[in-house]
Design an enzyme around this catalytic site. Sequence first.
Site, PDB file in Angstrom:
ATOM      1  N   ARG A  66      -0.646  -9.862  12.481  1.00  0.00           N
ATOM      2  CA  ARG A  66      -1.229  -8.787  11.676  1.00  0.00           C
ATOM      3  C   ARG A  66      -2.009  -9.344  10.494  1.00  0.00           C
ATOM      4  O   ARG A  66      -3.071  -8.836  10.139  1.00  0.00           O
ATOM      5  CB  ARG A  66      -0.122  -7.848  11.178  1.00  0.00           C
ATOM      6  CG  ARG A  66       0.449  -6.960  12.264  1.00  0.00           C
ATOM      7  CD  ARG A  66       1.826  -6.456  11.929  1.00  0.00           C
ATOM      8  NE  ARG A  66       1.864  -5.705  10.688  1.00  0.00           N
ATOM      9  CZ  ARG A  66       2.966  -5.525   9.959  1.00  0.00           C
ATOM     10  NH1 ARG A  66       4.118  -6.048  10.345  1.00  0.00           N
ATOM     11  NH2 ARG A  66       2.915  -4.821   8.858  1.00  0.00           N
TER      12      ARG A  66
ATOM     13  N   ARG B 284      12.218  -4.875   5.139  1.00  0.00           N
ATOM     14  CA  ARG B 284      11.643  -3.530   5.024  1.00  0.00           C
ATOM     15  C   ARG B 284      12.201  -2.557   6.067  1.00  0.00           C
ATOM     16  O   ARG B 284      12.311  -2.891   7.228  1.00  0.00           O
ATOM     17  CB  ARG B 284      10.127  -3.615   5.159  1.00  0.00           C
ATOM     18  CG  ARG B 284       9.453  -2.257   5.137  1.00  0.00           C
ATOM     19  CD  ARG B 284       8.017  -2.358   4.813  1.00  0.00           C
ATOM     20  NE  ARG B 284       7.238  -2.929   5.909  1.00  0.00           N
ATOM     21  CZ  ARG B 284       5.915  -3.039   5.863  1.00  0.00           C
ATOM     22  NH1 ARG B 284       5.257  -2.672   4.775  1.00  0.00           N
ATOM     23  NH2 ARG B 284       5.272  -3.554   6.873  1.00  0.00           N
TER      24      ARG B 284
ATOM     25  N   ARG C 147      10.552  -1.391  11.644  1.00  0.00           N
ATOM     26  CA  ARG C 147       9.314  -1.369  12.415  1.00  0.00           C
ATOM     27  C   ARG C 147       9.308  -2.481  13.446  1.00  0.00           C
ATOM     28  O   ARG C 147       9.700  -3.611  13.141  1.00  0.00           O
ATOM     29  CB  ARG C 147       8.104  -1.529  11.481  1.00  0.00           C
ATOM     30  CG  ARG C 147       7.724  -0.236  10.795  1.00  0.00           C
ATOM     31  CD  ARG C 147       6.674  -0.420   9.740  1.00  0.00           C
ATOM     32  NE  ARG C 147       5.505  -1.183  10.168  1.00  0.00           N
ATOM     33  CZ  ARG C 147       4.408  -1.314   9.422  1.00  0.00           C
ATOM     34  NH1 ARG C 147       4.329  -0.729   8.236  1.00  0.00           N
ATOM     35  NH2 ARG C 147       3.396  -2.041   9.855  1.00  0.00           N
TER      36      ARG C 147
ATOM     37  N   LYS D  16       0.835  -1.209   0.000  1.00  0.00           N
ATOM     38  CA  LYS D  16       0.000   0.000   0.000  1.00  0.00           C
ATOM     39  C   LYS D  16       0.871   1.261   0.000  1.00  0.00           C
ATOM     40  O   LYS D  16       0.596   2.216  -0.721  1.00  0.00           O
ATOM     41  CB  LYS D  16      -0.941   0.004   1.209  1.00  0.00           C
ATOM     42  CG  LYS D  16      -1.919  -1.161   1.211  1.00  0.00           C
ATOM     43  CD  LYS D  16      -2.893  -1.118   2.387  1.00  0.00           C
ATOM     44  CE  LYS D  16      -2.222  -1.266   3.737  1.00  0.00           C
ATOM     45  NZ  LYS D  16      -1.743  -2.629   4.049  1.00  0.00           N
TER      46      LYS D  16
ATOM     47  N   ARG E 285     -10.172   0.030   8.337  1.00  0.00           N
ATOM     48  CA  ARG E 285      -9.859  -1.384   8.123  1.00  0.00           C
ATOM     49  C   ARG E 285     -10.755  -2.316   8.914  1.00  0.00           C
ATOM     50  O   ARG E 285     -10.505  -3.520   8.966  1.00  0.00           O
ATOM     51  CB  ARG E 285      -8.397  -1.683   8.379  1.00  0.00           C
ATOM     52  CG  ARG E 285      -7.958  -1.572   9.796  1.00  0.00           C
ATOM     53  CD  ARG E 285      -6.580  -2.142   9.955  1.00  0.00           C
ATOM     54  NE  ARG E 285      -5.581  -1.270   9.373  1.00  0.00           N
ATOM     55  CZ  ARG E 285      -4.298  -1.559   9.283  1.00  0.00           C
ATOM     56  NH1 ARG E 285      -3.853  -2.711   9.688  1.00  0.00           N
ATOM     57  NH2 ARG E 285      -3.450  -0.708   8.781  1.00  0.00           N
TER      58      ARG E 285
HETATM   59  P1  ATP Z   1       1.821  -2.568   5.822  1.00  0.00           P
HETATM   60  O1  ATP Z   1       2.658  -3.657   6.389  1.00  0.00           O
HETATM   61  O2  ATP Z   1       1.570  -2.722   4.360  1.00  0.00           O
HETATM   62  O3  ATP Z   1       2.228  -1.190   6.220  1.00  0.00           O
HETATM   63  P2  ATP Z   1      -0.121  -2.840   7.876  1.00  0.00           P
HETATM   64  O4  ATP Z   1      -1.553  -2.682   7.608  1.00  0.00           O
HETATM   65  O5  ATP Z   1       0.264  -4.006   8.679  1.00  0.00           O
HETATM   66  O6  ATP Z   1       0.409  -2.793   6.421  1.00  0.00           O
HETATM   67  P3  ATP Z   1       0.050  -0.259   9.092  1.00  0.00           P
HETATM   68  O7  ATP Z   1      -1.139   0.153   8.324  1.00  0.00           O
HETATM   69  O8  ATP Z   1       1.218   0.627   9.125  1.00  0.00           O
HETATM   70  O9  ATP Z   1       0.605  -1.653   8.604  1.00  0.00           O
HETATM   71  O10 ATP Z   1      -0.436  -0.561  10.565  1.00  0.00           O
HETATM   72  C1  ATP Z   1       0.463  -0.957  11.564  1.00  0.00           C
HETATM   73  C2  ATP Z   1      -0.271  -1.135  12.884  1.00  0.00           C
HETATM   74  O11 ATP Z   1      -0.852   0.107  13.280  1.00  0.00           O
HETATM   75  C3  ATP Z   1      -1.433  -2.116  12.859  1.00  0.00           C
HETATM   76  O12 ATP Z   1      -1.008  -3.446  13.081  1.00  0.00           O
HETATM   77  C4  ATP Z   1      -2.295  -1.575  14.003  1.00  0.00           C
HETATM   78  O13 ATP Z   1      -1.760  -1.954  15.261  1.00  0.00           O
HETATM   79  C5  ATP Z   1      -2.143  -0.079  13.866  1.00  0.00           C
HETATM   80  N1  ATP Z   1      -3.171   0.485  12.953  1.00  0.00           N
HETATM   81  C6  ATP Z   1      -2.929   1.111  11.768  1.00  0.00           C
HETATM   82  N2  ATP Z   1      -4.078   1.484  11.185  1.00  0.00           N
HETATM   83  C7  ATP Z   1      -5.077   1.072  12.001  1.00  0.00           C
HETATM   84  C8  ATP Z   1      -6.503   1.135  11.954  1.00  0.00           C
HETATM   85  N3  ATP Z   1      -7.134   1.685  10.903  1.00  0.00           N
HETATM   86  N4  ATP Z   1      -7.201   0.596  12.974  1.00  0.00           N
HETATM   87  C9  ATP Z   1      -6.594   0.043  14.020  1.00  0.00           C
HETATM   88  N5  ATP Z   1      -5.264  -0.065  14.137  1.00  0.00           N
HETATM   89  C10 ATP Z   1      -4.491   0.447  13.146  1.00  0.00           C
END
Ligand code: ATP
Length: 229
Positions: A182, A138, A171, A20, A99
Amino acid sequence: STGLMNPLRLLLLGAPGAGKGTQTARLLTKFPQLNSVSSGDLLRQQIQKKTPLGSLAASYIFEGKLLPDEVVTRLITTHLQEAGWLSPKATWLLDGFPRTLEQGKMLRTALSKYDTGLTLVVELDVPESVILERIENRYVHIPSGRVYNLQYKPPKVPGIDDITGEPLSKRSDDTAEVFKKRLDEYHRTVGPLKDFYAKRGLLKAVSGDTSDVITPKLFKLIDKYSSGH
Ligand code: ATP
């Protein structure tokens, strides 16, 4: 074309590691009038700045758990407001929020007060075998959200952001163990949210094994959408 004729308010959905952040960066380059906000980026910035929200977020993120819906919704809607994006003419892209179905409903309610709403939802569909191996390679520049991959897209100087010269971070949740959680969280929550958008005719999907395969498909979808479907 590189223009958007209709306002685009896009949500990118996709499993962790689906790309993303990478696709967002490419979309911003291709469509200069587009703005973006990522919930994960905002939360990591809060952690880096050591705010109270940051310390709350850190505990959830480290466990691979989602934060409470109200907390993330407030964070994003405040950002939309401060950025001046609460208007039917605004064009923007959301990455990582909503989400859950509950977040989707709360966002819809918040936006409808300003006569605005999402216009397109695209799910990035990437095989699990591919995303697993991306995670451990990453690195991220927290203030900007720029992502690097030691294999596919290394920084020019190891450990340093190309643009600002600031340090890159690993991260805390990019470990095999937390990643699995996740992924499970994603699959547990995304179904109802997708149904919610599919019912409204907003949901599309693009699939591919690499970001380079996905990007042209995504551009095409947006060109088609923004020139009047
Ligand atoms: P990517 O690895 O592609 O970045 P991801 O969805 O795992 O995807 P982030 O979107 O950065 O990574 O989210 C990291 C963490 O931040 C999630 O595991 C969660 O704990 C928190 N988080 C991020 N967005 C939300 C949300 N919309 N609702 C709840 N928790 C969130």
